[in-house]
Design an enzyme around this catalytic site. Structure first.
Site, PDB file in Angstrom:
ATOM      1  N   GLY A  28      27.479 -14.151  -4.379  1.00  0.00           N
ATOM      2  CA  GLY A  28      26.812 -12.920  -4.786  1.00  0.00           C
ATOM      3  C   GLY A  28      26.987 -12.738  -6.275  1.00  0.00           C
ATOM      4  N   ASN A  29      25.981 -12.172  -6.905  1.00  0.00           N
ATOM      5  CA  ASN A  29      26.062 -11.913  -8.341  1.00  0.00           C
ATOM      6  C   ASN A  29      25.171 -10.740  -8.704  1.00  0.00           C
ATOM      7  OD1 ASN A  29      23.627 -13.800  -8.291  1.00  0.00           O
ATOM      8  ND2 ASN A  29      25.335 -15.193  -7.874  1.00  0.00           N
ATOM      9  N   SER A  74      26.946 -16.777 -13.984  1.00  0.00           N
ATOM     10  CA  SER A  74      26.718 -17.074 -12.575  1.00  0.00           C
ATOM     11  C   SER A  74      25.733 -18.233 -12.435  1.00  0.00           C
ATOM     12  CB  SER A  74      26.127 -15.820 -11.919  1.00  0.00           C
ATOM     13  OG  SER A  74      25.382 -16.180 -10.792  1.00  0.00           O
ATOM     14  N   SER A  75      25.937 -19.050 -11.401  1.00  0.00           N
ATOM     15  CA  SER A  75      25.037 -20.190 -11.185  1.00  0.00           C
ATOM     16  C   SER A  75      23.612 -19.733 -10.861  1.00  0.00           C
ATOM     17  CB  SER A  75      25.575 -21.060 -10.049  1.00  0.00           C
ATOM     18  OG  SER A  75      25.758 -20.263  -8.895  1.00  0.00           O
ATOM     19  N   GLU A  76      23.461 -18.464 -10.494  1.00  0.00           N
ATOM     20  CA  GLU A  76      22.121 -17.961 -10.175  1.00  0.00           C
ATOM     21  C   GLU A  76      21.475 -17.218 -11.351  1.00  0.00           C
ATOM     22  OE1 GLU A  76      20.541 -19.078  -8.004  1.00  0.00           O
ATOM     23  OE2 GLU A  76      21.619 -19.295  -6.124  1.00  0.00           O
ATOM     24  N   HIS A  95      22.263  -9.997  -5.993  1.00  0.00           N
ATOM     25  CA  HIS A  95      22.049 -11.119  -5.073  1.00  0.00           C
ATOM     26  C   HIS A  95      23.282 -11.258  -4.186  1.00  0.00           C
ATOM     27  CE1 HIS A  95      21.592 -15.006  -3.350  1.00  0.00           C
ATOM     28  NE2 HIS A  95      22.525 -15.554  -4.103  1.00  0.00           N
ATOM     29  N   HIS A  97      24.960 -12.774  -0.131  1.00  0.00           N
ATOM     30  CA  HIS A  97      24.817 -13.578   1.094  1.00  0.00           C
ATOM     31  C   HIS A  97      25.230 -12.663   2.257  1.00  0.00           C
ATOM     32  CE1 HIS A  97      25.624 -17.548  -1.356  1.00  0.00           C
ATOM     33  NE2 HIS A  97      24.528 -16.910  -1.734  1.00  0.00           N
ATOM     34  N   HIS A 158      19.739 -19.183   2.598  1.00  0.00           N
ATOM     35  CA  HIS A 158      20.568 -18.850   1.437  1.00  0.00           C
ATOM     36  C   HIS A 158      21.074 -17.400   1.458  1.00  0.00           C
ATOM     37  CE1 HIS A 158      21.003 -19.124  -3.238  1.00  0.00           C
ATOM     38  NE2 HIS A 158      21.857 -18.274  -2.710  1.00  0.00           N
TER      39      HIS A 158
END
Ligand SMILES: [Zn+2]
Length: 215
Positions: A28-29, A74-76, A95, A97, A158
């Site tokens: 989550g981000n 963040s990777s997102e 974001h 999960h 996802h």
């Protein structure tokens, strides 16, 4: 909004995320976008929420260049940036999960209007973006397409993306998507839930808008 305030707000909501039913480990981000300076403040990658401080929040421009941080974003971050690049009404993205909504996402199912609070998403159903590898521009494109002018979508196999004109709105939308997904899963386990019509949801959206104008 001052960038320092944006960073503090992201930290507050990351702490809130950790304490909420939307959390799933450090996944989550959260980001906030400053429309004047055209900078995004986003949570860093792979860091426990409880030790996060405002200086850990990464500032990036719309091209994805890190403007200020001692951490990696963040990777997102590309999915968050895609939201701000394609929609000038968005000021925050959450974001997660979160378990129930992600259950629908792994089934490849959209979330229909089982409850009127789905209207917070600005749509009468939550569409699902096709699967793409996390962190890729392809996922950002699929997600922004699936928003369809609204404030939430599922991401196949996802999780969930929620957005809004404020962090409070994006957060509330993420919560309501999870709530509606829980209802849908429970209802489906014993029967067939009634689905509200587009007209019924449009009526709720109007009502929410008029309450917002009055407050
Ligand atoms: Zn994710």
């Amino acid at each position: 909004m001052k960038l320092e305030d944006a960073r503090a707000q992201v930290v507050d909501y990351c702490h809130k995320l950790e304490r909420s039913a939307l959390a799933s480990g450090t996944s989550g981000n959260i980001s906030v976008f400053d429309g004047e300076q055209k900078l995004m403040a986003i949570s860093p990658g792979a860091m426990d929420y409880d030790c996060m401080q405002p200086e850990d929040i990464v500032l990036m421009d719309l091209d994805g260049t890190v403007v200020e941080s001692h951490r990696r974003p963040s990777s997102e971050s590309s999915m968050h940036l895609a939201c701000y690049r394609t929609r000038d009404d968005l000021r925050a993205v959450v974001h997660t999960h979160s378990p129930a909504a992600t259950t629908l996402a792994v089934l490849g199912l959209e979330l229909p209007a089982v409850h009127y609070m789905i209207a917070l998403s600005g749509r009468s159903s939550i569409a699902i973006a096709p699967y793409h590898l996390y962190g890729t521009a392809a996922l950002g494109k699929a997600a922004t397409d699936a928003l369809q002018g609204g404030y939430a979508c599922l991401l196949e196999s996802h999780g969930v993306l929620a957005a809004g004109p404020s962090l409070h709105h994006a957060w509330s939308t993420a919560q309501q998507v999870e709530f509606c997904a829980q209802l849908y899963l429970r209802a489906k386990s014993i029967g067939e839930p009634k689905i509200l019509s587009d007209a019924q949801i449009a009526e709720v959206i109007d009502q929410l808008e008029s309450h917002k104008r009055q407050s």
